[in-house]
Design a protein around this motif. Structure first.
Motif, PDB file in Angstrom:
ATOM      1  N   TRP A  17      52.581  37.289  43.655  1.00 43.92           N
ATOM      2  CA  TRP A  17      51.208  36.872  43.403  1.00 43.92           C
ATOM      3  C   TRP A  17      51.126  35.375  43.188  1.00 43.92           C
ATOM      4  CZ3 TRP A  17      46.885  39.475  44.131  1.00 43.92           C
ATOM      5  CH2 TRP A  17      46.944  40.872  44.172  1.00 43.92           C
ATOM      6  N   GLU A  19      48.507  32.901  41.284  1.00 38.73           N
ATOM      7  CA  GLU A  19      47.427  33.026  40.307  1.00 38.73           C
ATOM      8  C   GLU A  19      46.559  31.775  40.293  1.00 38.73           C
ATOM      9  OE1 GLU A  19      49.630  33.546  36.706  1.00 38.73           O
ATOM     10  OE2 GLU A  19      50.163  35.616  37.185  1.00 38.73           O
ATOM     11  N   HIS A  25      44.995  36.936  39.276  1.00 41.11           N
ATOM     12  CA  HIS A  25      45.543  37.062  40.626  1.00 41.11           C
ATOM     13  C   HIS A  25      44.529  36.524  41.627  1.00 41.11           C
ATOM     14  CE1 HIS A  25      48.466  40.539  39.472  1.00 41.11           C
ATOM     15  NE2 HIS A  25      48.868  39.375  39.042  1.00 41.11           N
ATOM     16  N   LEU A  28      47.884  37.447  47.177  1.00 40.30           N
ATOM     17  CA  LEU A  28      49.158  38.147  47.254  1.00 40.30           C
ATOM     18  C   LEU A  28      49.847  37.709  48.531  1.00 40.30           C
ATOM     19  CD1 LEU A  28      51.176  40.382  46.325  1.00 40.30           C
ATOM     20  CD2 LEU A  28      49.879  41.954  47.781  1.00 40.30           C
ATOM     21  N   PRO A  45      42.899  39.639  46.201  1.00 36.91           N
ATOM     22  CA  PRO A  45      43.275  40.638  45.188  1.00 36.91           C
ATOM     23  C   PRO A  45      42.915  42.084  45.546  1.00 36.91           C
ATOM     24  CG  PRO A  45      42.327  38.724  44.118  1.00 36.91           C
ATOM     25  CD  PRO A  45      42.125  38.542  45.600  1.00 36.91           C
TER      26      PRO A  45
END
Length: 166
Positions: A17, A19, A25, A28, A45
């Motif tokens: 992830w 952030e 988050h 990804l 997300p």
């Protein structure tokens, strides 16, 4: 806006992830295992694929493509190499070129368009060695694209450092 990445050695199949600066988050990075060529997907997300990164199979120099909605958005190639800095050129499909330069393996580099700073990647903001930030400087910039570029050039630099099997 700054995005935080917990650094690790990248391998096919690795997922991690990215952030936002509030710890939520944001993206990804999904490494696709068991593919003929190196492939990563940048997802939001909810799991929606925003960008796909693929290593080109047949090219003289190491090259990766950035795709959005199954259409090529950009191509990334190593521009030149000096002793202290790596240089990559990102050619967008409409002809615009971004320049990536700095110490990629140290996670200290910039992404620029015609000398204007778009994003700065750095570990200097953190005490934890395995963490770095991607600071998207321009508010109107495509954050997903700039993050994809950063992930891609770091991956390419890591692959170049690996000993070849030849």
């Amino acid at each position: 806006m700054k995005y935080l990445v917990r650094d690790k050695l990248f391998a096919i199949g690795d997922d991690y992830w990215i952030e936002d600066e509030r710890g939520r988050h944001a993206f990804l990075v999904d490494g696709k295992a068991l593919r003929l060529r190196d492939t990563l997907e940048l997802k939001d997300p909810t799991g929606l694929v925003l960008i796909t990164l693929r290593k080109k199979l047949l090219s003289l120099r190491d090259t990766m493509t950035i795709e959005r909605d199954e259409a090529t958005l950009a191509t990334i190639r190593r521009k030149r190499l000096s002793l202290l800095r790596n240089h990559y050129r990102v050619t967008l499909v409409e002809g615009t070129e971004l320049d990536v330069s700095g110490r990629l393996l140290d996670r200290e580099f910039v992404i620029e368009y015609e000398g204007e700073l778009l994003a700065h990647v750095s570990r200097r903001w953190f005490r934890v060695r395995e963490t770095y930030a991607i600071d998207v400087v321009r508010e109107d910039a495509d954050a997903a694209l700039l993050i994809a570029v950063a992930v891609c050039v770091i991956r390419m630099a890591e692959k170049e450092r690996e000993p070849s099997d030849d």
